[in-house]
Design a protein around this motif. Structure first.
Motif, PDB file in Angstrom:
ATOM      1  N   VAL A 160       2.731  14.312  -3.170  1.00 34.02           N
ATOM      2  CA  VAL A 160       1.600  13.433  -2.918  1.00 34.02           C
ATOM      3  C   VAL A 160       1.775  12.824  -1.532  1.00 34.02           C
ATOM      4  O   VAL A 160       2.816  12.232  -1.239  1.00 34.02           O
ATOM      5  N   THR A 161       0.760  12.999  -0.692  1.00 32.96           N
ATOM      6  CA  THR A 161       0.772  12.392   0.640  1.00 32.96           C
ATOM      7  C   THR A 161      -0.411  11.451   0.760  1.00 32.96           C
ATOM      8  O   THR A 161      -1.411  11.594   0.054  1.00 32.96           O
ATOM      9  N   TRP A 162      -0.287  10.468   1.642  1.00 29.92           N
ATOM     10  CA  TRP A 162      -1.379   9.552   1.921  1.00 29.92           C
ATOM     11  C   TRP A 162      -1.727   9.683   3.388  1.00 29.92           C
ATOM     12  O   TRP A 162      -0.848   9.740   4.244  1.00 29.92           O
ATOM     13  N   ASP A 179     -10.332   6.514   9.435  1.00 32.72           N
ATOM     14  CA  ASP A 179      -9.300   5.490   9.359  1.00 32.72           C
ATOM     15  C   ASP A 179      -9.234   4.952   7.930  1.00 32.72           C
ATOM     16  O   ASP A 179      -9.610   3.821   7.656  1.00 32.72           O
ATOM     17  N   ASP A 180      -8.793   5.809   7.020  1.00 34.33           N
ATOM     18  CA  ASP A 180      -8.641   5.399   5.634  1.00 34.33           C
ATOM     19  C   ASP A 180      -7.302   5.911   5.119  1.00 34.33           C
ATOM     20  O   ASP A 180      -6.598   6.632   5.821  1.00 34.33           O
ATOM     21  N   LEU A 181      -6.935   5.500   3.942  1.00 35.06           N
ATOM     22  CA  LEU A 181      -5.667   5.906   3.347  1.00 35.06           C
ATOM     23  C   LEU A 181      -5.976   6.511   1.984  1.00 35.06           C
ATOM     24  O   LEU A 181      -6.172   5.800   1.011  1.00 35.06           O
ATOM     25  N   ALA A 182      -6.059   7.847   1.950  1.00 36.75           N
ATOM     26  CA  ALA A 182      -6.431   8.548   0.727  1.00 36.75           C
ATOM     27  C   ALA A 182      -5.293   9.452   0.273  1.00 36.75           C
ATOM     28  O   ALA A 182      -4.637  10.080   1.098  1.00 36.75           O
ATOM     29  N   PRO A 183      -5.053   9.537  -1.046  1.00 38.78           N
ATOM     30  CA  PRO A 183      -3.996  10.418  -1.544  1.00 38.78           C
ATOM     31  C   PRO A 183      -4.477  11.862  -1.688  1.00 38.78           C
ATOM     32  O   PRO A 183      -5.623  12.125  -2.029  1.00 38.78           O
ATOM     33  N   MET A 184      -3.575  12.783  -1.416  1.00 40.21           N
ATOM     34  CA  MET A 184      -3.815  14.213  -1.602  1.00 40.21           C
ATOM     35  C   MET A 184      -2.574  14.771  -2.270  1.00 40.21           C
ATOM     36  O   MET A 184      -1.451  14.443  -1.864  1.00 40.21           O
ATOM     37  N   PRO A 213       0.836  -1.209   0.000  1.00 42.43           N
ATOM     38  CA  PRO A 213       0.000   0.000   0.000  1.00 42.43           C
ATOM     39  C   PRO A 213       0.867   1.255   0.000  1.00 42.43           C
ATOM     40  O   PRO A 213       1.958   1.266   0.561  1.00 42.43           O
ATOM     41  N   GLN A 214       0.394   2.286  -0.645  1.00 36.31           N
ATOM     42  CA  GLN A 214       1.142   3.539  -0.708  1.00 36.31           C
ATOM     43  C   GLN A 214       0.915   4.338   0.559  1.00 36.31           C
ATOM     44  O   GLN A 214      -0.199   4.657   0.904  1.00 36.31           O
TER      45      GLN A 214
END
Length: 139
Positions: free
Chosen positions: A67-69, A102-107, A50-51
């Motif tokens: 890009v951050t996660w 509690d998720d892993l989303a890119p910004m 996972p990123q």
């Protein structure tokens, strides 16, 4: 309106303004931002895991994309972008005035006209002060 009422009203307005600004969280130093990942970055992902590590990408126009996660409700925000000669360092903050999902989303955060020369590696300092070095990818 009497002097006391004016003073009380002014004080109430000041307290309201101060409390609203305190809820705003850290300010981003990026020129713009958007949810998601630039298509050019997808080629540089390690798809076996996972990123979660930041990615720094420089496009053909000379803009740097960080890009951050993290949590989609309180993403990691670049609060500093320091550069010296051929070194770039980003510091990240986080708005914790609301609950984080509690998720892993890119910004992605865009820095127009990134300083030159473009380094091969950038340092990203997270909210705990820990540093990670990441490759700078691009054209």
């Amino acid at each position: 309106m009497g002097s006391y009422a004016r003073t009380a009203t002014a004080a109430a307005v000041w307290v309201l303004a101060a409390s609203l600004s305190a809820c705003a969280g850290p300010a981003s130093v990026a020129d713009s931002e958007y949810a998601g990942v630039p298509p050019e970055v997808r080629d540089h992902w390690d798809t076996s895991r996972p990123q979660a590590e930041p990615v720094v990408f420089v496009d053909e126009n000379g803009s740097a994309h960080l890009v951050t996660w993290g949590s989609s409700s309180c993403p990691l925000i670049p609060t500093e972008f320091d550069f010296d000669d051929d070194e770039w360092e980003f510091a990240l903050g986080q708005d914790q005035t609301q609950p984080c999902t509690d998720d892993l989303a890119p910004m992605t955060y865009v820095f127009d006209d990134a300083p030159e020369p473009t380094p091969e590696i950038a340092t990203v300092r997270d909210v705990r002060g820990e540093r990670v070095q990441v490759d700078v990818v691009g054209p």
